[in-house]
Design an enzyme around this catalytic site. Structure first.
Site, mmCIF file in Angstrom:
data_model
loop_
_atom_site.group_PDB
_atom_site.id
_atom_site.type_symbol
_atom_site.label_atom_id
_atom_site.label_comp_id
_atom_site.label_asym_id
_atom_site.label_seq_id
_atom_site.Cartn_x
_atom_site.Cartn_y
_atom_site.Cartn_z
ATOM 1 N N HIS A 146 0.824 -1.211 0.000
ATOM 2 C CA HIS A 146 0.000 0.000 0.000
ATOM 3 C C HIS A 146 0.862 1.266 0.000
ATOM 4 O O HIS A 146 2.058 1.241 0.337
ATOM 5 C CB HIS A 146 -0.918 -0.001 1.224
ATOM 6 N N GLU A 229 -3.179 -6.826 6.920
ATOM 7 C CA GLU A 229 -1.896 -6.659 7.603
ATOM 8 C C GLU A 229 -1.786 -7.659 8.755
ATOM 9 O O GLU A 229 -2.792 -8.116 9.299
ATOM 10 C CB GLU A 229 -1.800 -5.219 8.133
#
Length: 347
Positions: A146, A229
């Site tokens: 990201h 994550e």
């Protein structure tokens, strides 16, 4: 040849009589003795009678001597077999093969002249299957971390904002769009599909990357929670995390589990489950020409470790991906993917 014969027979039955057979059905109507089921049940007497009808009765003893005494065996005869039983001249063998072909034609099944030997057929089928599978697989799998998030700028935010709710920064937006332009340069006008982590910073990264691609190029995008994550805990108290990071350095990023969170090994298990979905989608031809996975730094490293079966030692040596860094896995002619991006790692 018999395995191929049965397969060919099944194809013939599935498709029905050929146009030629239908056109000639008034000329050679199969009698009850010449229907397929009856021919397979023929005994020696039926074969002898058939040879006589064809003007080939002088070869009857050869058939009998070599135990060609059933319709099943007769329909499997090849020119090579005729040589073995002693039909010497080429003309006689051709005449006899024509007779067997006519017999098969009257029974409404594929003609023997259309056959190939089983090993050759299987080899051809394997090549066709491999070519089809190769065309169904994406040409590239691209892992993307990201863009820059608020937490990358100010780690104190993790203590008050859930990890999944952190946004990308204004710089992160331009960073993600620039990454999309570079990815478009890589894939050109080929089709793409996206798997995206549900975390806000990954979703926002996807939105910016997506701007670089036309609607015609993007087959679909899919949010998958397995791409999230590594869980470091619901909220990250700075003092607690300082001690946790010291322990993590001693234990290793793969094995250390954060309090109320995950270890790298837990992420490895998630990656394994995700790969089952990815493999299934790829082999069903659902991934387009390129598959882009937008996730997180540790996830990308674990993915590569699992995908290429690297050692945990190698995983520990890999540097974490920078924001919007990507790694390209390119499909090779042998249907395996090769990492063509050079990654930083400790010696």
């Amino acid at each position: 040849n018999y395995e191929y014969y049965r397969m060919a027979e099944g194809l013939a039955n599935e498709r029905g009589p050929s146009p030629t057979h239908r056109q000639n059905s008034n000329v050679l109507p199969p009698s009850s003795r010449y229907v397929e089921e009856a021919i397979f049940g023929w005994k020696w007497a039926d074969i002898a009678e058939w040879l006589s009808e064809q003007g080939l009765s002088n070869h009857a003893q050869r058939f009998l001597n070599h135990k060609i005494c059933s319709g099943r065996a007769l329909l499997r005869m090849t020119e090579e077999h005729l040589k073995e039983i002693g039909v010497v001249t080429v003309g006689e063998r051709l005449e006899m093969m024509d007779a067997i072909d006519r017999l098969r034609g009257r029974a409404g099944v594929l003609r023997l002249g259309a056959f190939v030997d089983a090993p050759s057929l299987l080899e051809q089928l394997d090549l066709l299957r491999a070519d089809k599978e190769l065309k169904m697989l994406p040409r590239r799998i691209i892992l993307v971390r990201h863009a820059q998030s608020e937490g990358n700028v100010d780690s104190a935010l993790y203590s008050s904002i859930p990890d999944s709710k952190l946004n990308i920064t204004e710089f992160g937006k331009s960073q993600a769009y620039a990454a999309g332009v570079r990815l478009h340069d890589v894939v050109g006008n080929e089709t793409v599909t996206f798997y995206v982590s549900p975390f806000q910073r990954s979703s926002q990264t996807y939105q910016q990357v997506r701007l670089a691609f036309s609607d015609e190029q993007v087959v679909w995008h899919r949010e998958d929670p397995r791409l999230r994550e590594q869980e470091w805990g619901n909220f990250q108290d700075p003092q607690v995390m300082k001690l946790a990071m010291e322990h993590r350095r001693k234990v290793g990023a793969f094995y250390y589990r954060f309090p109320t969170g995950e270890s790298g090994a837990d992420v490895f298990d998630r990656v394994s489950m995700f790969l089952e979905t990815l493999y299934r989608d790829m082999h069903r031809g659902l991934c387009g020409q390129n598959t882009i996975i937008i996730s997180h730094g540790l996830f990308c490293r674990v993915f590569l470790t699992r995908f290429f079966r690297w050692s945990i030692e190698k995983f520990h040596k890999l540097w974490n991906f920078e924001n919007c860094q990507y790694a390209i896995l390119e499909l090779q002619p042998d249907k395996y993917f090769k990492l063509i991006t050079e990654l930083k790692s400790d010696p």
